[in-house]
Design a protein around this motif. Sequence first.
Motif, PDB file in Angstrom:
ATOM      1  N   ASP A 190       0.857  -1.189   0.000  1.00 25.75           N
ATOM      2  CA  ASP A 190       0.000   0.000   0.000  1.00 25.75           C
ATOM      3  C   ASP A 190       0.890   1.235   0.000  1.00 25.75           C
ATOM      4  N   GLU A 233      -8.782   5.516   5.208  1.00 24.88           N
ATOM      5  CA  GLU A 233      -9.082   4.339   4.392  1.00 24.88           C
ATOM      6  C   GLU A 233      -8.498   3.096   5.069  1.00 24.88           C
ATOM      7  N   PRO A 234      -9.065   2.701   6.204  1.00 31.22           N
ATOM      8  CA  PRO A 234      -8.480   1.607   6.986  1.00 31.22           C
ATOM      9  C   PRO A 234      -8.482   0.264   6.273  1.00 31.22           C
ATOM     10  N   GLU A 235      -9.461   0.043   5.397  1.00 28.20           N
ATOM     11  CA  GLU A 235      -9.541  -1.250   4.718  1.00 28.20           C
ATOM     12  C   GLU A 235      -8.409  -1.434   3.711  1.00 28.20           C
ATOM     13  N   ARG A 236      -7.812  -0.351   3.254  1.00 26.93           N
ATOM     14  CA  ARG A 236      -6.724  -0.454   2.285  1.00 26.93           C
ATOM     15  C   ARG A 236      -5.352  -0.424   2.952  1.00 26.93           C
ATOM     16  N   THR A 237      -5.285   0.091   4.160  1.00 26.84           N
ATOM     17  CA  THR A 237      -4.013   0.280   4.856  1.00 26.84           C
ATOM     18  C   THR A 237      -3.374  -1.050   5.231  1.00 26.84           C
ATOM     19  N   ASN A 238      -2.071  -1.107   5.108  1.00 31.58           N
ATOM     20  CA  ASN A 238      -1.305  -2.305   5.484  1.00 31.58           C
ATOM     21  C   ASN A 238      -0.922  -2.178   6.963  1.00 31.58           C
ATOM     22  N   TRP A 239      -1.868  -2.488   7.841  1.00 33.66           N
ATOM     23  CA  TRP A 239      -1.671  -2.238   9.273  1.00 33.66           C
ATOM     24  C   TRP A 239      -0.552  -3.087   9.862  1.00 33.66           C
ATOM     25  N   GLN A 254      -6.081  -3.216  14.443  1.00 35.08           N
ATOM     26  CA  GLN A 254      -6.404  -3.614  13.076  1.00 35.08           C
ATOM     27  C   GLN A 254      -5.598  -4.836  12.612  1.00 35.08           C
TER      28      GLN A 254
END
Length: 453
Positions: A190, A233-239, A254
């Motif tokens: 990401d 954009e938490p769903e796209r982030t590479n946590w 996350q």
Amino acid sequence: MVEQLLHELHSTLTLRKRPEDIAQLVLDLHAAQGSTLDAAAEEALTKAARNALRNIWHGYTSMREDFARPVGAQRQLGRAAELFPDLPAVPAGAGDDPARIEALIRRAGEQIGRSYGENDFGFDRMNRAEREEAGLGELSKRRYNKRFRLLRRMEAKLARLLHEQQRREMTLTGKGALAHTLPYELFAADPDSAAFIAYMTARGYMRSIFTNGKQRRPYDEVAAALFQRLLAEPERTNWYAVAHVHPTAEVLAQVSDEDLTQLLVRWNRFLRQVADLLEDTWNRAPLERGTMIVRPGNDSSTWNQAAQAWNTARAHWFAVLVELGEDAILDTVCPGKVPRLMAADVAYWHRKSGGGLHPDTLVWSELPLPWEVLRGEEPCPRSLVAQVCARHRVDPVAGGWTAPRPAAEAVPYRRTPELVHGVAVADPLMASALRSAGFFSGRHQKAAADEWL
């Protein structure tokens, strides 16, 4: 172009680039993607990027843009190829690989009847009768001694190389956590996550300033603006990748339990490695625990690198434990923080300016040593740490002694200064001249200074 910029950002995770140069790379990355930055991120990045090297008139910094790298054993391997012509050819890069160096030493030792570790020049060498019995009768005493001495020096070189590689690993981890271990595929999954990781790592890698106050915190307004993009954009982030450098509760929440467990195992292993280095440094010259002021014989460089690595690893370990719901472990094993050694002149400066010993030093001096705690030799439960903190009026939670520190507030962005042995100098060309003349180094180089003046 996008992939090239991501590779360049990834390479900075093991370098010491200025945060301003990373900010410019992030702007370039978004331009190459054709993506639109939000107003806050664009303003913060543009503000920092104005001071990137390519945007200022001299385009130069006097400070090294890499961490010191250990000198490998290439020269010794070349000499071994001359004295042991029957050895297989050494591949390029083997001089930096301890496993290959050790394997070559062992194979070369077999050719002269020497076992690995037999380094005593008086007792471990063969005499003429022993050489003949071992089938080495055609080898003269002089040629045998040259080979024996070379292998003995190579073992010593290998020990130094391992130590220096370990110190470099401690330095990178102490300042940038696990950022330098991120593989490119994970880092680049990401671009926004990659931008935040690269900038935070560059901020962490900044040099300490010679001061009697607090050092700059890595999390500044630019990092905060980049982090807000991740939250948007938490769903796209590479946590999981972000957790390698920024283990706040909102990041770790996350991350999957499986990935958190992997991080916990890595930090467990690293804590034990750092504890061994701290113990080794302590045993060579015990420190003055009550003041942590450097005394003759103390290896302050190794201790301070290891102490910073310990505190970083410990903070990440605490954060992951809490997120996994396993912080009850701290009720039994809660190793304390480790302070850095302080030079006597800095300690005097603190006293003259109305300061004194940091309360954390007093807490550290009363707790069991970290390596003793990890080995189970001394008990150090969370309750003991809290009692000692209370005795010295230290908040055990806010101070990070018994729980993860609260999330840091973003500090204002300030331009990275040119430093000469920790002293800020306005101009990088002047900094180069001052450094070569020996100013601020603490060493007597009067002749060089006079010549420069």
